[in-house]
Design a protein around this motif. Structure first.
Motif, PDB file in Angstrom:
ATOM      1  N   ALA A  70      48.177  45.428  51.192  1.00  0.00           N
ATOM      2  CA  ALA A  70      48.526  44.066  51.612  1.00  0.00           C
ATOM      3  C   ALA A  70      47.399  43.088  51.309  1.00  0.00           C
ATOM      4  O   ALA A  70      47.650  41.943  50.941  1.00  0.00           O
ATOM      5  N   SER A  71      46.163  43.531  51.414  1.00  0.00           N
ATOM      6  CA  SER A  71      45.011  42.659  51.148  1.00  0.00           C
ATOM      7  C   SER A  71      44.883  42.286  49.677  1.00  0.00           C
ATOM      8  O   SER A  71      44.151  41.365  49.338  1.00  0.00           O
ATOM      9  N   HIS A  72      45.579  42.977  48.796  1.00  0.00           N
ATOM     10  CA  HIS A  72      45.501  42.731  47.354  1.00  0.00           C
ATOM     11  C   HIS A  72      46.742  42.012  46.821  1.00  0.00           C
ATOM     12  O   HIS A  72      46.898  41.820  45.618  1.00  0.00           O
ATOM     13  N   SER A  73      47.617  41.590  47.695  1.00  0.00           N
ATOM     14  CA  SER A  73      48.915  41.043  47.312  1.00  0.00           C
ATOM     15  C   SER A  73      48.818  39.720  46.559  1.00  0.00           C
ATOM     16  O   SER A  73      47.937  38.903  46.796  1.00  0.00           O
ATOM     17  N   SER A  74      49.773  39.540  45.663  1.00  0.00           N
ATOM     18  CA  SER A  74      49.928  38.299  44.905  1.00  0.00           C
ATOM     19  C   SER A  74      51.425  38.053  44.752  1.00  0.00           C
ATOM     20  O   SER A  74      52.224  38.608  45.508  1.00  0.00           O
ATOM     21  N   CYS A  75      51.815  37.271  43.762  1.00  0.00           N
ATOM     22  CA  CYS A  75      53.224  36.886  43.658  1.00  0.00           C
ATOM     23  C   CYS A  75      54.079  37.834  42.837  1.00  0.00           C
ATOM     24  O   CYS A  75      55.292  37.855  43.008  1.00  0.00           O
ATOM     25  N   VAL A  89      46.420  39.483  36.602  1.00  0.00           N
ATOM     26  CA  VAL A  89      45.404  40.281  35.913  1.00  0.00           C
ATOM     27  C   VAL A  89      45.409  39.916  34.434  1.00  0.00           C
ATOM     28  O   VAL A  89      46.471  39.926  33.791  1.00  0.00           O
ATOM     29  N   PRO A  90      44.243  39.591  33.861  1.00  0.00           N
ATOM     30  CA  PRO A  90      44.191  39.291  32.423  1.00  0.00           C
ATOM     31  C   PRO A  90      44.608  40.495  31.575  1.00  0.00           C
ATOM     32  O   PRO A  90      44.305  41.648  31.908  1.00  0.00           O
ATOM     33  N   LEU A 107      45.335  47.835  39.220  1.00  0.00           N
ATOM     34  CA  LEU A 107      44.471  46.655  39.233  1.00  0.00           C
ATOM     35  C   LEU A 107      45.168  45.543  39.994  1.00  0.00           C
ATOM     36  O   LEU A 107      46.400  45.453  39.977  1.00  0.00           O
ATOM     37  N   ALA A 108      44.370  44.677  40.607  1.00  0.00           N
ATOM     38  CA  ALA A 108      44.939  43.546  41.339  1.00  0.00           C
ATOM     39  C   ALA A 108      44.036  42.329  41.242  1.00  0.00           C
ATOM     40  O   ALA A 108      42.811  42.451  41.222  1.00  0.00           O
ATOM     41  N   VAL A 109      44.668  41.176  41.192  1.00  0.00           N
ATOM     42  CA  VAL A 109      44.003  39.891  41.423  1.00  0.00           C
ATOM     43  C   VAL A 109      44.694  39.320  42.657  1.00  0.00           C
ATOM     44  O   VAL A 109      45.798  38.792  42.566  1.00  0.00           O
ATOM     45  N   GLN A 128      38.115  37.757  41.054  1.00  0.00           N
ATOM     46  CA  GLN A 128      37.798  39.121  40.666  1.00  0.00           C
ATOM     47  C   GLN A 128      39.075  39.911  40.406  1.00  0.00           C
ATOM     48  O   GLN A 128      40.100  39.690  41.056  1.00  0.00           O
ATOM     49  N   VAL A 129      38.969  40.837  39.466  1.00  0.00           N
ATOM     50  CA  VAL A 129      39.994  41.851  39.261  1.00  0.00           C
ATOM     51  C   VAL A 129      39.483  43.082  39.993  1.00  0.00           C
ATOM     52  O   VAL A 129      38.338  43.500  39.802  1.00  0.00           O
ATOM     53  N   LEU A 130      40.330  43.647  40.867  1.00  0.00           N
ATOM     54  CA  LEU A 130      39.943  44.791  41.679  1.00  0.00           C
ATOM     55  C   LEU A 130      40.745  46.020  41.280  1.00  0.00           C
ATOM     56  O   LEU A 130      41.918  45.909  40.922  1.00  0.00           O
TER      57      LEU A 130
END
Length: 144
Positions: A70-75, A89-90, A107-109, A128-130
């Motif tokens: 959940a902490s890494h969530s995006s759209c 993510v690039p 990977l996540a942004v 950052q990309v994680l």
């Protein structure tokens, strides 16, 4: 390095990178109304990925089923070669992931940082990309 050798090395490196993504299918799950998701998909296609997009109103369920913290969530959320890609993510980082094959889930942004692929605009925020794994560990993969 002599110019001819430099040109040959550059050409070989380009072939190695393009062979990782040439026709590589990435499956993207996104909201039907999300414009930045469509811009990210264009970024992927412009960088050699074949993209299959699925519109869904059940993004929370998609993220949970694929193990996105959940902490890494995006759209938007994607899958490629057994990896999960969350957010903007690039393409170069996805290419590196596919080439190096680290032992991570994906990977996540997190969020939607301005200046990331699909979020281009008047300003560019640092982001950052994680990496993340199945038990919640995370590390910085790239800084922008």
């Amino acid at each position: 390095m002599k110019p001819i050798f430099r040109q040959l090395a550059t050409a070989l490196l380009g072939l190695a990178v393009s062979s990782v993504t040439a026709g590589e299918l990435i499956t993207v799950y996104k909201s039907p109304s999300c414009g930045c998701c469509n811009a990210w998909i264009k970024h992927l296609r412009d960088n050699g990925f074949a993209v299959q997009a699925h519109d869904t109103r059940r993004m929370t369920l998609v993220k949970q089923s694929l193990g996105v913290p959940a902490s890494h969530s995006s759209c938007h959320t994607a899958e490629v070669s057994g990896y999960v890609i969350e957010g903007h993510v690039p393409a170069a980082d996805i290419q590196r992931l596919l080439r190096d094959k680290p032992a991570v889930a994906g990977l996540a942004v997190p969020g939607m940082p301005m200046g990331s692929p699909g979020m281009e605009g008047a300003r560019k925020d640092p982001y950052q990309v994680l990496t993340f794994d199945a038990v919640g560990n995370s590390q910085v993969y790239a800084d922008y």
